[in-house]
Motif scaffolding. Structure first.
Motif, short mmCIF file in Angstrom:
data_model
loop_
_atom_site.label_atom_id
_atom_site.label_comp_id
_atom_site.label_asym_id
_atom_site.label_seq_id
_atom_site.Cartn_x
_atom_site.Cartn_y
_atom_site.Cartn_z
N ASP A 118 0.84 -1.20 0.00
CA ASP A 118 0.00 0.00 0.00
C ASP A 118 0.87 1.25 0.00
O ASP A 118 0.64 2.19 -0.78
CB ASP A 118 -0.92 -0.03 1.22
N ARG A 119 1.88 1.26 0.84
CA ARG A 119 2.79 2.41 0.90
C ARG A 119 3.52 2.59 -0.43
O ARG A 119 3.64 3.71 -0.94
CB ARG A 119 3.79 2.23 2.03
N GLY A 120 3.99 1.48 -0.99
CA GLY A 120 4.73 1.57 -2.24
C GLY A 120 3.88 2.08 -3.39
O GLY A 120 4.33 2.92 -4.19
N LEU A 121 2.65 1.62 -3.49
CA LEU A 121 1.78 2.06 -4.57
C LEU A 121 1.32 3.50 -4.38
O LEU A 121 1.08 4.21 -5.37
CB LEU A 121 0.59 1.11 -4.69
N THR A 122 1.22 3.93 -3.14
CA THR A 122 0.95 5.35 -2.89
C THR A 122 2.08 6.20 -3.44
O THR A 122 1.85 7.25 -4.06
CB THR A 122 0.78 5.60 -1.37
N GLU A 123 3.31 5.73 -3.25
CA GLU A 123 4.47 6.44 -3.79
C GLU A 123 4.49 6.40 -5.32
O GLU A 123 4.90 7.37 -5.96
CB GLU A 123 5.76 5.86 -3.22
N VAL A 124 4.07 5.29 -5.88
CA VAL A 124 3.99 5.20 -7.35
C VAL A 124 3.04 6.26 -7.89
O VAL A 124 3.37 7.00 -8.82
CB VAL A 124 3.52 3.79 -7.78
N CYS A 125 1.86 6.33 -7.30
CA CYS A 125 0.87 7.31 -7.76
C CYS A 125 1.36 8.73 -7.58
O CYS A 125 1.13 9.60 -8.43
CB CYS A 125 -0.45 7.09 -7.04
N LYS A 126 2.05 8.97 -6.47
CA LYS A 126 2.62 10.30 -6.22
C LYS A 126 3.65 10.66 -7.29
O LYS A 126 3.65 11.78 -7.83
CB LYS A 126 3.26 10.33 -4.84
N ALA A 127 4.51 9.70 -7.62
CA ALA A 127 5.54 9.95 -8.63
C ALA A 127 4.92 10.21 -9.99
O ALA A 127 5.36 11.10 -10.75
CB ALA A 127 6.49 8.76 -8.71
N LEU A 128 3.86 9.48 -10.33
CA LEU A 128 3.22 9.65 -11.64
C LEU A 128 2.49 10.97 -11.73
O LEU A 128 2.28 11.50 -12.83
CB LEU A 128 2.26 8.49 -11.90
N THR A 129 2.10 11.51 -10.58
CA THR A 129 1.44 12.82 -10.55
C THR A 129 2.45 13.96 -10.62
O THR A 129 2.28 14.94 -11.35
CB THR A 129 0.58 12.96 -9.28
#
Length: 205
Positions: free
Chosen positions: A41-52
């Motif tokens: 969950d933490r990692g995918l939150t970071e993925v979405c943040k990076a893509l934004t």
């Protein structure tokens, strides 16, 4: 299959993992470190943040950015394993992205996981969900089905593969230390892999 689809894939995966975070953690508590859901969950939150924050200009950039974030932000073995799937896909994916090209790149990603984790189907790992999904995609390409149907078939194969890990005895990873006590539990990595594929089916059109 454009950049927006790939971004939506990871956003939907993040949503599904957040929804199922506690279930994934319970699965990991039975045979692992009890942190798979939380870490992913933490990692995918970071993925979405990076893509934004750094909007990608191509599917390859989406995959590379996501893979890098997962490696950096997800603890344990799952970060490098998932990261290797998407970074390898990014290395070989051709543009414009077709279903056949996606299938071939995904197969390369699964091979990268097998190599890194030294795992094969039947070892009770994420490979038991990813490999059937890859085969389903290849068959869909052969049969000439549409993108949405192909991803739905891959998602079903991944879910069935994850469920099939329940009666297996783990032969790789921390779960393997439990020996026969690992039997009767679904592998958390296979379960989360099934969520990745379900998310892809959800956003496909």
């Amino acid at each position: 299959m454009d950049t927006d689809l790939f971004v939506a894939w990871f956003e939907e995966t993040a949503r599904l993992v957040r929804r199922d975070r506690d279930r994934l953690t319970r699965l990991d508590a039975a045979i692992g470190d009890a942190d798979h859901g939380t870490n992913l969950d933490r990692g995918l939150t970071e993925v979405c943040k990076a893509l934004t924050e750094w909007p990608p200009e191509s599917p390859v950039q989406v995959l590379t950015s996501a893979g890098t974030a997962l490696i950096r932000r997800v603890g344990g073995a799952s970060g490098p394993l998932y990261g290797s799937v998407f970074r390898q896909m990014g290395k070989v994916l051709e543009s414009p992205v077709t279903l056949a090209g996606f299938s071939a790149a995904f197969e390369e990603g699964v091979v990268a996981v097998e190599r890194l984790g030294k795992a094969a189907p039947g070892d009770k790992t994420m490979v038991d969900a990813l490999a059937p999904a890859s085969r389903a995609l290849a068959l869909a390409v052969r049969d000439g089905v549409g993108v949405r149907e192909a991803f739905e078939q891959a998602a079903r194969a991944a879910a069935e593969g994850a469920e099939a890990t329940i009666p297996m005895q783990a032969r790789k990873g921390r779960a393997s230390y439990l020996g026969e006590r690992s039997i009767g539990h679904e592998d958390p990595g296979a379960a989360s892999s099934a969520l990745f594929m379900a998310a892809l089916a959800n956003v496909a059109s």
